[in-house]
Design a protein around this motif. Structure first.
Motif, PDB file in Angstrom:
ATOM      1  N   GLY A 164     -43.327  12.637  48.655  1.00 19.28           N
ATOM      2  CA  GLY A 164     -43.644  14.024  48.328  1.00 19.28           C
ATOM      3  C   GLY A 164     -44.378  14.231  47.025  1.00 19.28           C
ATOM      4  N   GLU A 165     -44.176  13.340  46.067  1.00 18.53           N
ATOM      5  CA  GLU A 165     -44.775  13.565  44.753  1.00 18.53           C
ATOM      6  C   GLU A 165     -46.298  13.590  44.816  1.00 18.53           C
ATOM      7  OE1 GLU A 165     -43.857  12.512  40.131  1.00 18.53           O
ATOM      8  OE2 GLU A 165     -42.803  11.458  41.724  1.00 18.53           O
TER       9      GLU A 165
ATOM     10  N   ALA B  56     -45.189  19.007  50.185  1.00 17.33           N
ATOM     11  CA  ALA B  56     -44.338  18.240  49.264  1.00 17.33           C
ATOM     12  C   ALA B  56     -42.872  18.594  49.484  1.00 17.33           C
ATOM     13  CB  ALA B  56     -44.743  18.522  47.819  1.00 17.33           C
TER      14      ALA B  56
ATOM     15  N   TYR C 254     -38.632  12.691  48.373  1.00 12.82           N
ATOM     16  CA  TYR C 254     -39.066  13.411  47.177  1.00 12.82           C
ATOM     17  C   TYR C 254     -37.834  13.864  46.403  1.00 12.82           C
ATOM     18  CZ  TYR C 254     -41.980  16.477  44.270  1.00 12.82           C
ATOM     19  OH  TYR C 254     -42.631  17.066  43.221  1.00 12.82           O
TER      20      TYR C 254
ATOM     21  N   ARG D  81     -37.950  17.663  44.423  1.00 13.53           N
ATOM     22  CA  ARG D  81     -38.374  18.758  45.296  1.00 13.53           C
ATOM     23  C   ARG D  81     -38.403  20.100  44.563  1.00 13.53           C
ATOM     24  NH1 ARG D  81     -38.322  17.320  50.380  1.00 13.53           N
ATOM     25  NH2 ARG D  81     -36.641  15.849  49.941  1.00 13.53           N
TER      26      ARG D  81
END
Length: 472
Positions: free
Chosen positions: A388-389, A414, A420, A423
């Motif tokens: 996700g980053e 993301a 992640y 978040r």
């Protein structure tokens, strides 16, 4: 009209629209790395700089089971002995080595006693600094024999002869011998608990002992001098988090025991498995052999301990382990603002063992107007679309480029990513983007989600208060 804040629309998250990687940073040669240290002002002594350029660190390390180009120029520590539990089994980095030799200031024709050699690398450096005589004291007979053999194999005996430098090797018995040798510089590379008083008689007038001495939970490099009338002075210089020497060795150096026989000896053979393990675990203790202010050592420890980013694989190989260490060291360099060298660590890490983490953090080393900042985030997502980053980073870049509406889609992706740990950051970014577009209702709900993840964040509290007022 605002779209439903809960709807995830990633129709505009088209990786094909992002640039591809154009430049691929990799570790440079050792000589170039040394030149950079000089350019940054951390290596001011031209004699030390020249000596480091002439003495490649890699040839003094254990043979690496795979090819990693220019590993000797990295900020990682390299193993020179397969038993990492034995003190002084690592070759420190160029930064630490350069600083130490600058401080010690070995001069032409100095006589140097080196206790606890770091492979043969530091011995070779002292040789090129112009020493007239070097006595290498290694307490373990097997290690001493291995060092002497390697010295000959590298033909450094011929180099020493050409430079008119006498090299001798000894064990602990030397300390209590009735030798009349006096030394200009005595270097100890392992930690002690007290001053090495048994070495004071070995110092020449205006001679110096450089030794890491324990203070609380870390060792501090100290400079011990003998003045012209025999007065002894000690000055604390800097933190140097080294291994403590064996108690028997320390007792002899500090004068509480007389040498009665060598009690420090192993029968270790340099088998492929032991060499593999040495490379695998060489940087497991991140502050081992690191030099610098406590704040720097704390940053290194923090990065290694971080649970936010984990580059872990089942059945990790040596290649994977070195790639992980390069990534973490790159992250440390990023945190202290050395972006170019950080990028090279990340780039080499990715080449060894591709990971979304190394690609993503490499992208962060570029300015937002550099297309490679987006290209490497694309590479990260192509490597692992669940990281996700990288999606969040793309959103942040687009926000800074005033492409707010486009950024929202990347923040949403993301948030939806499986992998992640941060978040909440994407929720905060989504809140800001929605506020930019006057989507206050959506921004309010996004801020609520951010608040759930960061319940004590003052900025989110202020955003929620501001947005709730507008909704009344």
């Amino acid at each position: 009209m605002e779209r439903d804040w809960r709807v995830r629309d990633i129709s505009d998250c088209d990786l094909e629209l992002l640039p591809e990687v154009f430049s691929w940073p990799k570790l440079c040669s050792q000589s170039e790395a040394v030149e950079r240290l000089a350019f940054m002002g951390t290596l001011e002594d031209s004699t030390v700089k020249d000596a480091l350029c002439k003495t490649p660190r890699g040839v003094h390390a254990l043979p690496l089971p795979l090819r990693v180009e220019n590993i000797e120029s990295s900020a990682l520590k390299l193993p020179w002995w397969p038993d990492l539990d034995a003190p002084n089994s690592l070759l420190p980095g160029l930064f630490e080595t350069g600083h130490i030799f600058q401080m010690i200031n070995i001069e032409q024709n100095d006589r140097v006693l080196l206790i606890g050699p770091r492979g043969n690398w530091w011995t070779e450096i002292i040789l090129h600094l112009g020493a007239r005589k070097i006595m290498v004291l290694e307490t373990d007979n097997n290690r001493r024999e291995a060092l002497q053999k390697r010295w000959g194999d590298l033909r450094l005996d011929i180099v020493a002869k050409a430079l008119n430098c006498e090299i001798e090797w000894c064990g602990l018995e030397y300390i209590n011998e009735g030798s009349s040798d006096l030394w200009d510089k005595i270097m100890i590379t392992g930690g002690l608990n007290t001053m090495p008083s048994n070495l004071l008689k070995r110092m020449d007038i205006n001679g110096e002992i450089w030794a890491p001495i324990r203070n609380n939970d870390r060792s501090i490099l100290q400079k011990i001098t003998k003045e012209i009338f025999g007065e002894i002075k000690s000055q604390q210089i800097t933190l140097w988090d080294v291994d403590m020497l064996e108690r028997y060795t320390e007792n002899i150096l500090c004068g509480s025991l007389v040498f009665e026989g060598n009690l420090i000896e192993g029968n270790l053979e340099e088998s492929p498995d032991l060499i593999r393990d040495a490379w695998f675990y060489a940087n497991k203790n991140p502050t081992r052999d690191r030099l610098g202010p406590e704040s720097l050592l704390d940053i290194i420890q923090e990065v290694w301990d971080s649970k936010d980013i984990l580059i872990e694989k089942d059945n990790m190989s040596v290649k994977d382990s070195i790639a992980k260490d390069l990534f973490k060291m790159g992250h440390v360099l990023q945190k202290i603002g050395i972006f170019r060298i950080a990028a090279e660590h990340h780039g080499t890490s990715y080449l060894l063992s591709p990971s979304a983490e190394s690609a993503c953090y490499l992208g962060m080393t570029y300015s937002i107007d550099n297309e490679d900042s987006l290209a490497w985030q694309r590479k990260a997502i192509e490597t692992n679309p669940h990281f996700g980053e990288a999606w969040n980073e793309i959103g942040e870049i687009l926000m800074k480029r005033d492409e707010v509406e486009n950024a929202i889609n990347w923040f949403r992706e993301a948030i939806a990513s499986k992998n992640y740990s941060k978040r909440g950051v994407a929720w905060i970014n989504l809140t800001r983007a929605q506020m930019e577009l006057s989507q206050d209702v959506s921004a309010f709900f996004s801020a609520q989600r951010a608040s759930e993840l960061f319940p004590e964040n003052k900025e989110i509290e202020e955003l929620l208060f501001y947005l709730s007022e507008d909704l009344v």
